[in-house]
Design a protein around this motif. Structure first.
Motif, PDB file in Angstrom:
ATOM      1  N   PHE A  72      23.505  15.851  21.429  1.00  0.00           N
ATOM      2  CA  PHE A  72      21.821  16.694  21.364  1.00  0.00           C
ATOM      3  C   PHE A  72      21.867  17.771  21.920  1.00  0.00           C
ATOM      4  O   PHE A  72      21.416  19.071  22.632  1.00  0.00           O
ATOM      5  N   GLY A  73      22.667  18.438  22.839  1.00  0.00           N
ATOM      6  CA  GLY A  73      23.500  19.500  23.488  1.00  0.00           C
ATOM      7  C   GLY A  73      22.514  19.653  24.208  1.00  0.00           C
ATOM      8  O   GLY A  73      21.343  20.732  25.353  1.00  0.00           O
ATOM      9  N   GLN A  74      22.539  18.596  25.502  1.00  0.00           N
ATOM     10  CA  GLN A  74      21.075  18.170  26.530  1.00  0.00           C
ATOM     11  C   GLN A  74      22.176  19.009  28.317  1.00  0.00           C
ATOM     12  O   GLN A  74      22.954  18.714  28.334  1.00  0.00           O
ATOM     13  N   LEU A  88      17.200  22.610  32.618  1.00  0.00           N
ATOM     14  CA  LEU A  88      17.402  23.120  33.836  1.00  0.00           C
ATOM     15  C   LEU A  88      16.358  22.222  35.407  1.00  0.00           C
ATOM     16  O   LEU A  88      15.743  21.205  35.260  1.00  0.00           O
ATOM     17  N   GLY A 135      12.758  21.879  21.234  1.00  0.00           N
ATOM     18  CA  GLY A 135      13.640  21.103  22.593  1.00  0.00           C
ATOM     19  C   GLY A 135      13.277  20.722  23.505  1.00  0.00           C
ATOM     20  O   GLY A 135      14.162  21.530  25.112  1.00  0.00           O
ATOM     21  N   PRO A 136      11.935  20.352  24.171  1.00  0.00           N
ATOM     22  CA  PRO A 136      11.963  20.400  25.795  1.00  0.00           C
ATOM     23  C   PRO A 136      11.955  19.540  26.355  1.00  0.00           C
ATOM     24  O   PRO A 136      11.651  19.621  27.486  1.00  0.00           O
ATOM     25  N   GLY A 137      13.254  18.649  26.199  1.00  0.00           N
ATOM     26  CA  GLY A 137      14.131  17.515  27.231  1.00  0.00           C
ATOM     27  C   GLY A 137      13.637  16.785  28.038  1.00  0.00           C
ATOM     28  O   GLY A 137      12.493  16.030  27.479  1.00  0.00           O
ATOM     29  N   GLU A 194      10.774  17.493  19.199  1.00  0.00           N
ATOM     30  CA  GLU A 194      12.532  17.339  20.158  1.00  0.00           C
ATOM     31  C   GLU A 194      12.551  15.880  18.853  1.00  0.00           C
ATOM     32  O   GLU A 194      12.136  14.778  18.948  1.00  0.00           O
ATOM     33  N   ASP A 206      13.706  16.830  13.726  1.00  0.00           N
ATOM     34  CA  ASP A 206      14.763  17.809  14.227  1.00  0.00           C
ATOM     35  C   ASP A 206      14.460  18.846  13.628  1.00  0.00           C
ATOM     36  O   ASP A 206      13.797  19.132  12.737  1.00  0.00           O
ATOM     37  N   VAL A 207      14.327  20.702  14.133  1.00  0.00           N
ATOM     38  CA  VAL A 207      14.052  20.775  14.213  1.00  0.00           C
ATOM     39  C   VAL A 207      14.390  21.616  13.217  1.00  0.00           C
ATOM     40  O   VAL A 207      13.727  22.743  12.038  1.00  0.00           O
ATOM     41  N   ASN A 252      14.492  26.042  25.057  1.00  0.00           N
ATOM     42  CA  ASN A 252      16.084  26.641  26.109  1.00  0.00           C
ATOM     43  C   ASN A 252      16.826  25.582  24.705  1.00  0.00           C
ATOM     44  O   ASN A 252      16.656  23.571  24.552  1.00  0.00           O
ATOM     45  N   PRO A 266      19.917  23.594  22.755  1.00  0.00           N
ATOM     46  CA  PRO A 266      21.089  23.196  22.644  1.00  0.00           C
ATOM     47  C   PRO A 266      21.602  24.437  21.658  1.00  0.00           C
ATOM     48  O   PRO A 266      22.008  24.859  20.335  1.00  0.00           O
TER      49      PRO A 266
HETATM   50  N1  SAM Z   1      14.376  22.059  27.713  1.00  0.00           N
HETATM   51  C1  SAM Z   1      14.580  21.158  28.646  1.00  0.00           C
HETATM   52  C2  SAM Z   1      15.687  21.764  30.013  1.00  0.00           C
HETATM   53  O1  SAM Z   1      15.128  23.209  30.437  1.00  0.00           O
HETATM   54  O2  SAM Z   1      15.341  21.035  30.651  1.00  0.00           O
HETATM   55  C3  SAM Z   1      15.601  20.300  27.231  1.00  0.00           C
HETATM   56  C4  SAM Z   1      16.832  21.750  27.082  1.00  0.00           C
HETATM   57  S1  SAM Z   1      18.103  21.027  26.362  1.00  0.00           S
HETATM   58  C5  SAM Z   1      19.519  22.496  26.157  1.00  0.00           C
HETATM   59  C6  SAM Z   1      17.960  20.794  25.298  1.00  0.00           C
HETATM   60  C7  SAM Z   1      16.898  20.114  24.349  1.00  0.00           C
HETATM   61  O3  SAM Z   1      17.131  19.958  22.444  1.00  0.00           O
HETATM   62  C8  SAM Z   1      17.101  18.660  24.227  1.00  0.00           C
HETATM   63  O4  SAM Z   1      16.044  17.814  25.002  1.00  0.00           O
HETATM   64  C9  SAM Z   1      17.888  18.648  22.845  1.00  0.00           C
HETATM   65  O5  SAM Z   1      17.446  16.696  22.784  1.00  0.00           O
HETATM   66  C10 SAM Z   1      17.194  19.016  22.140  1.00  0.00           C
HETATM   67  N2  SAM Z   1      17.063  19.370  20.675  1.00  0.00           N
HETATM   68  C11 SAM Z   1      18.455  19.095  20.200  1.00  0.00           C
HETATM   69  N3  SAM Z   1      18.460  19.109  18.936  1.00  0.00           N
HETATM   70  C12 SAM Z   1      17.389  19.567  17.754  1.00  0.00           C
HETATM   71  C13 SAM Z   1      16.758  19.843  17.331  1.00  0.00           C
HETATM   72  N4  SAM Z   1      16.915  19.735  16.254  1.00  0.00           N
HETATM   73  N5  SAM Z   1      15.378  19.577  17.287  1.00  0.00           N
HETATM   74  C14 SAM Z   1      14.815  19.052  18.072  1.00  0.00           C
HETATM   75  N6  SAM Z   1      15.162  18.728  19.600  1.00  0.00           N
HETATM   76  C15 SAM Z   1      16.775  19.379  19.635  1.00  0.00           C
END
Ligand code: SAM
Length: 254
Positions: free
Chosen positions: A8-10, A13, A38-40, A59, A81-82, A101, A103
C-alpha cells in the motif's frame, strides 16, 4: 504502531517540522470541505482536524481505517480504494479541497482519474515522488517534459511547492519527494479529450521522431505548417497550446 505495508506504499511522515510546513501551505479554514487520500496513521489528519475543516478520509487499509476511526470518531471515514471509489458519490458537496501523501505506485493512474472529475475539486495538494512532480510541472524542450506534463497542464495549473527528503518518513523511501499544488483549469473545455489524449499517446510513443512522423495519419505536414509548426520539431518541443491547436484542427476537420 502499525507495521508499514509495502503493497500500500506506506511511508509515514514523522518529521513534525515538515508536517507543519505541509499543513501551513495547504492553509485550510474552518468549515472548508476537505478530502484526505491515504491518511495512514493520521500524521496530517490530526492537524487538519484541528483547523476545523469538514474532513473526509479515504484509506484502503482496514487496520489503519480501524485505528483512524478510533482516533478521529467525528470524521467521515471511507475504508476504500480511491482508484475504485465512486468519486461523485463520495464527494457530496463539491468543490472540495484534496490533500494526500500518496503511495507512489498509484500516483499517475490516480492523477488521470482525478482529471476526469475536475468539477469536484477546488484544488489538490499531493506529496509525490520528486521525479513525477518535475515531470508534471516541466516546460517544453526539457528532459522531463512529456505526456504527463501536457496532460497535467491541460487539466490543471500545476505548481511545485517544495521538496521533501527521505528522512521525513518512516520507513524512508529510496527517492526524494515533493509537494505539488494542482488547481483545475478550464482550458480543457476548449479541446476534445477524445482527440487530444490518443494524439499525445501517439506523439510520445517515440520522442526521437520528428512530429511529421510522430503525428503521421493524424495531421499532415502542410497542416502543421498552417499552425506555424515546423514538421521537423520533436514532440517535446511543442507547447500545451500547440497540442490544443493540433487537436482542434483535427476536430474541425472530422
Ligand atoms: N498520510 C500518511 C502520512 O503522511 O504519514 C500516510 C501516507 S502513505 C505514503 C500512503 C497511504 O495511502 C497509506 O496509508 C496507504 O494505506 C494509503 N493507500 C494506499 N493505496 C491506497 C488506495 N488505493 N486508496 C486509498 N488509500 C490508499
Amino acid at each position: 504502531m502499525i507495521k508499514p505495508r509495502k503493497r500500500f506504499g506506506q511511508n509515514f511522515l514523522v518529521d513534525q517540522g515538515l508536517i507543519g510546513k505541509i499543513i501551513r501551505s495547504f492553509d485550510t479554514r474552518p468549515g472548508e470541505q476537505v478530502v484526505e487520500i491515504g491518511p495512514g496513521q493520521g500524521a496530517l489528519t490530526e492537524h487538519l482536524v484541528n483547523t476545523g475543516c469538514d474532513l473526509t478520509l479515504v484509506e484502503i487499509d482496514r487496520d489503519l481505517a480501524d485505528l483512524l476511526a478510533e482516533r478521529f470518531p467525528n470524521v467521515n471515514l471511507m475504508n476504500e480504494d480511491v482508484l475504485k471509489a465512486d468519486l461523485p458519490a463520495v464527494i457530496s458537496e463539491p468543490p472540495v479541497r484534496v490533500i494526500g501523501n500518496l503511495p507512489y505506485n498509484i500516483s499517475t493512474p490516480l492523477m488521470f482519474r482525478l482529471f476526469k472529475h475536475l468539477e469536484l475539486f477546488h484544488d489538490m495538494h499531493f506529496m509525490l515522488q520528486l521525479e513525477v512532480v518535475n515531470r508534471m510541472t516541466a516546460e517544453p524542450s526539457t528532459k522531463s517534459y512529456g505526456r504527463l506534463s501536457i496532460m497535467t497542464q491541460l487539466y490543471c495549473q500545476a505548481e511545485k511547492l517544495f521538496e521533501v527528503p527521505p528522512e521525513a518518513f518512516n520507513p524512508r523511501p529510496k527517492v526524494q519527494s515533493a509537494i505539488v499544488r494542482l488547481e483545475p483549469r478550464h482550458r480543457i473545455a476548449q479541446v476534445d479529450t477524445g482527440v487530444i489524449e490518443p494524439m499525445l499517446i501517439q506523439a510520445f510513443s517515440s520522442r526521437r521522431k520528428t512530429i511529421r512522423n510522430a503525428l503521421k495519419g493524424l495531421i499532415s505536414e502542410s497542416e502543421l505548417e498552417s499552425l506555424g509548426l515546423s514538421p521537423t520539431l520533436r514532440p517535446e518541443n511543442l507547447s500545451v497550446e500547440d497540442y490544443i491547436a493540433c487537436s482542434n484542427l483535427i476536430s474541425a476537420r472530422s
